[in-house]
Design a protein around this motif. Structure first.
Motif: not given
Length: 178
Positions: A36, A40, A134, A137-138, A141
């Motif tokens: 993931r 990401a 992005a 989200f990264y 993760a």
């Protein structure tokens, strides 16, 4: 073999089996978290490249004055060609350059009067928003992966293998006000 010894043996086989299933589940979860993070990161890289491309397109569009175009093109080029260690700084510089260019008074109206600049600004706005999403989200993760790697079982039995601990990607990604 006596029935008591058989029951003892079955008990220990069941305990070892449950421990093995749990360890396997943790290892699989950790592996999925690392995948993931990699996915990401690829999405973040794509969003950053797209934003730099749109900034270069804006700089080359002759909609801006030469000095502004040069500043924006330089920042976009540096962001695209930065090495791993300097990427965060270069991307932050591009964000600041975009804000400096776009946040000028009556900037949108000036571009609208010169032609199809509004479509380019809409594309730049979408690219800047994608970078922000992005990156969040990264970093989410990375946070989940780091939390999983801090568990006692993962540290006691090196379930992460040789996978490096992922780092957060911290940039100034505040989008310009359109």
């Amino acid at each position: 073999m006596s029935p008591d010894r058989v029951l003892d043996l079955l008990f220990w086989v069941a305990v070892i089996s449950l421990v093995a299933v749990y360890v396997s589940w943790r290892a699989t979860r950790l592996d999925r978290l690392h995948v993931r993070v990699e996915t990401a990161r690829a999405a973040l890289d794509a969003a950053l490249v797209r934003r730099a491309a749109v900034a270069l397109e804006l700089a080359a569009s002759r909609l801006l004055d030469p000095a502004t175009s040069l500043v924006l093109a330089t920042a976009a080029h540096e962001a695209r060609t930065a090495d791993v260690d300097g990427r965060e700084f270069a991307e932050s510089d591009l964000s600041r350059a975009l804000r400096a260019v776009v946040d000028q008074p009556d900037f949108r109206e000036t571009l609208a009067s010169r032609g199809d600049g509004t479509a380019l600004l809409d594309e730049l706005d979408a690219a800047a928003q994608k970078v922000s999403f992005a990156r969040r989200f990264y970093n989410d993760a990375v946070s989940a992966t780091r939390i999983a790697r801090r568990k006692l079982l993962v540290r006691a039995i090196p379930l992460a293998g040789r996978a490096p601990v992922p780092d957060f990607f911290e940039i100034d990604d505040g989008p310009p006000r359109f």
